[in-house]
Write a protein that holds these residues in place. Structure first.
Motif, PDB file in Angstrom:
ATOM      1  N   LEU A  94       0.823  -1.209   0.000  1.00  0.00           N
ATOM      2  CA  LEU A  94       0.000   0.000   0.000  1.00  0.00           C
ATOM      3  C   LEU A  94       0.858   1.261   0.000  1.00  0.00           C
ATOM      4  CD1 LEU A  94      -2.829  -1.169   2.408  1.00  0.00           C
ATOM      5  CD2 LEU A  94      -3.000  -0.801  -0.072  1.00  0.00           C
ATOM      6  N   SER A  95       1.983   1.220   0.684  1.00  0.00           N
ATOM      7  CA  SER A  95       2.903   2.367   0.669  1.00  0.00           C
ATOM      8  C   SER A  95       3.476   2.570  -0.727  1.00  0.00           C
ATOM      9  CB  SER A  95       4.029   2.150   1.678  1.00  0.00           C
ATOM     10  OG  SER A  95       3.514   2.089   2.983  1.00  0.00           O
ATOM     11  N   ALA A  96       3.899   1.484  -1.376  1.00  0.00           N
ATOM     12  CA  ALA A  96       4.428   1.579  -2.742  1.00  0.00           C
ATOM     13  C   ALA A  96       3.347   2.057  -3.699  1.00  0.00           C
ATOM     14  CB  ALA A  96       4.981   0.230  -3.190  1.00  0.00           C
ATOM     15  N   SER A  97       2.105   1.631  -3.455  1.00  0.00           N
ATOM     16  CA  SER A  97       0.990   2.015  -4.330  1.00  0.00           C
ATOM     17  C   SER A  97       0.810   3.521  -4.408  1.00  0.00           C
ATOM     18  CB  SER A  97      -0.313   1.383  -3.841  1.00  0.00           C
ATOM     19  OG  SER A  97      -0.289  -0.003  -4.041  1.00  0.00           O
ATOM     20  N   SER A  98       1.185   4.216  -3.348  1.00  0.00           N
ATOM     21  CA  SER A  98       0.980   5.665  -3.322  1.00  0.00           C
ATOM     22  C   SER A  98       1.829   6.399  -4.363  1.00  0.00           C
ATOM     23  CB  SER A  98       1.263   6.223  -1.924  1.00  0.00           C
ATOM     24  OG  SER A  98       2.639   6.147  -1.625  1.00  0.00           O
ATOM     25  N   VAL A  99       2.864   5.751  -4.903  1.00  0.00           N
ATOM     26  CA  VAL A  99       3.707   6.408  -5.909  1.00  0.00           C
ATOM     27  C   VAL A  99       3.655   5.732  -7.281  1.00  0.00           C
ATOM     28  CG1 VAL A  99       5.295   7.370  -4.196  1.00  0.00           C
ATOM     29  CG2 VAL A  99       5.800   5.146  -5.225  1.00  0.00           C
ATOM     30  N   LEU A 100       2.963   4.609  -7.402  1.00  0.00           N
ATOM     31  CA  LEU A 100       2.968   3.867  -8.666  1.00  0.00           C
ATOM     32  C   LEU A 100       2.383   4.647  -9.833  1.00  0.00           C
ATOM     33  CD1 LEU A 100       2.161   0.202  -7.595  1.00  0.00           C
ATOM     34  CD2 LEU A 100       4.366   1.202  -8.226  1.00  0.00           C
ATOM     35  N   SER A 101       1.425   5.523  -9.571  1.00  0.00           N
ATOM     36  CA  SER A 101       0.845   6.298 -10.675  1.00  0.00           C
ATOM     37  C   SER A 101       1.891   7.185 -11.348  1.00  0.00           C
ATOM     38  CB  SER A 101      -0.330   7.143 -10.181  1.00  0.00           C
ATOM     39  OG  SER A 101       0.119   8.109  -9.257  1.00  0.00           O
ATOM     40  N   GLU A 102       2.963   7.512 -10.616  1.00  0.00           N
ATOM     41  CA  GLU A 102       4.028   8.330 -11.196  1.00  0.00           C
ATOM     42  C   GLU A 102       4.835   7.573 -12.244  1.00  0.00           C
ATOM     43  OE1 GLU A 102       6.343  10.406  -8.171  1.00  0.00           O
ATOM     44  OE2 GLU A 102       4.589  10.365  -6.858  1.00  0.00           O
ATOM     45  N   LEU A 103       4.672   6.250 -12.321  1.00  0.00           N
ATOM     46  CA  LEU A 103       5.338   5.472 -13.366  1.00  0.00           C
ATOM     47  C   LEU A 103       4.810   5.862 -14.746  1.00  0.00           C
ATOM     48  CD1 LEU A 103       5.358   1.846 -11.914  1.00  0.00           C
ATOM     49  CD2 LEU A 103       7.336   3.312 -12.276  1.00  0.00           C
ATOM     50  N   ILE A 104       3.547   6.255 -14.784  1.00  0.00           N
ATOM     51  CA  ILE A 104       2.910   6.615 -16.051  1.00  0.00           C
ATOM     52  C   ILE A 104       3.187   8.097 -16.294  1.00  0.00           C
ATOM     53  CG2 ILE A 104       0.745   6.733 -17.325  1.00  0.00           C
ATOM     54  CD1 ILE A 104      -0.273   4.522 -15.380  1.00  0.00           C
ATOM     55  N   GLN A 105       4.113   8.347 -17.180  1.00  0.00           N
ATOM     56  CA  GLN A 105       4.504   9.730 -17.448  1.00  0.00           C
ATOM     57  C   GLN A 105       3.870  10.198 -18.745  1.00  0.00           C
ATOM     58  OE1 GLN A 105       8.765  10.004 -17.163  1.00  0.00           O
ATOM     59  NE2 GLN A 105       8.743   9.500 -14.999  1.00  0.00           N
ATOM     60  N   ILE A 106       3.073  11.229 -18.621  1.00  0.00           N
ATOM     61  CA  ILE A 106       2.372  11.795 -19.769  1.00  0.00           C
ATOM     62  C   ILE A 106       3.094  13.071 -20.191  1.00  0.00           C
ATOM     63  CG2 ILE A 106       0.159  12.660 -20.612  1.00  0.00           C
ATOM     64  CD1 ILE A 106      -0.016   9.765 -19.679  1.00  0.00           C
ATOM     65  N   LYS A 107       3.479  13.118 -21.439  1.00  0.00           N
ATOM     66  CA  LYS A 107       4.115  14.328 -21.964  1.00  0.00           C
ATOM     67  C   LYS A 107       3.031  15.277 -22.456  1.00  0.00           C
ATOM     68  CE  LYS A 107       8.184  11.870 -23.090  1.00  0.00           C
ATOM     69  NZ  LYS A 107       9.427  11.804 -23.503  1.00  0.00           N
ATOM     70  N   GLU A 108       3.349  16.532 -22.446  1.00  0.00           N
ATOM     71  CA  GLU A 108       2.387  17.528 -22.905  1.00  0.00           C
ATOM     72  C   GLU A 108       2.266  17.460 -24.417  1.00  0.00           C
ATOM     73  OE1 GLU A 108       1.808  22.316 -22.710  1.00  0.00           O
ATOM     74  OE2 GLU A 108       2.731  21.313 -20.999  1.00  0.00           O
ATOM     75  N   ALA A 109       1.041  17.499 -24.878  1.00  0.00           N
ATOM     76  CA  ALA A 109       0.755  17.480 -26.316  1.00  0.00           C
ATOM     77  C   ALA A 109      -0.176  18.641 -26.628  1.00  0.00           C
ATOM     78  CB  ALA A 109       0.103  16.163 -26.705  1.00  0.00           C
ATOM     79  N   GLU A 110      -0.190  19.026 -27.869  1.00  0.00           N
ATOM     80  CA  GLU A 110      -1.096  20.087 -28.282  1.00  0.00           C
ATOM     81  C   GLU A 110      -1.597  19.827 -29.689  1.00  0.00           C
ATOM     82  OE1 GLU A 110       0.875  23.965 -29.581  1.00  0.00           O
ATOM     83  OE2 GLU A 110       2.438  23.062 -28.335  1.00  0.00           O
ATOM     84  N   LEU A 111      -2.778  20.294 -29.971  1.00  0.00           N
ATOM     85  CA  LEU A 111      -3.343  20.202 -31.293  1.00  0.00           C
ATOM     86  C   LEU A 111      -2.968  21.483 -32.050  1.00  0.00           C
ATOM     87  CD1 LEU A 111      -6.907  18.858 -30.495  1.00  0.00           C
ATOM     88  CD2 LEU A 111      -4.955  17.579 -31.378  1.00  0.00           C
TER      89      LEU A 111
END
Length: 100
Positions: free
Chosen positions: A80-97
């Motif tokens: 559960l402690s590790a779970s608190s940071v796992l979403s940071e594994l998914i790195q979204i770069k900024e995009a624009e149209l």
């Protein structure tokens, strides 16, 4: 960094970096896990967990796992402690149209 449970030699980290491009460490208390960034197949598979964030994090952790302390996967409080940071594994770069 002092000796952590699950710590691997730098040569192993370097081999993972050569294969996956990046290695991320997750440290919980005196335990460490080594993960690779998720690809879209892993994110898609984890997303099938629907509204269950625990299952999402479990799928992400297990599919990105390279090595380290198994206690992070087995012990609920460490997981559960590790779970608190796992979403940071998914790195979204900024995009624009751009309109032409």
């Amino acid at each position: 960094m002092s000796e952590l449970i699950g710590q691997v030699p730098q040569s192993e980290i370097d081999a993972w970096k050569a294969k996956y491009g990046k290695v991320i460490g997750v440290k919980v208390e005196n335990h460490i896990a080594y993960l690779r960034p998720p690809d879209r197949k892993i994110i898609s598979y984890a997303s099938q967990a629907g509204k269950d964030p625990i299952k999402f994090n479990e799928i992400l952790l297990n599919n990105c796992w390279l090595g380290g302390s198994e206690a992070i996967r087995q012990d609920d409080s460490l997981f559960l402690s590790a779970s608190s940071v796992l979403s940071e594994l998914i790195q979204i770069k900024e995009a624009e149209l751009i309109n032409f």
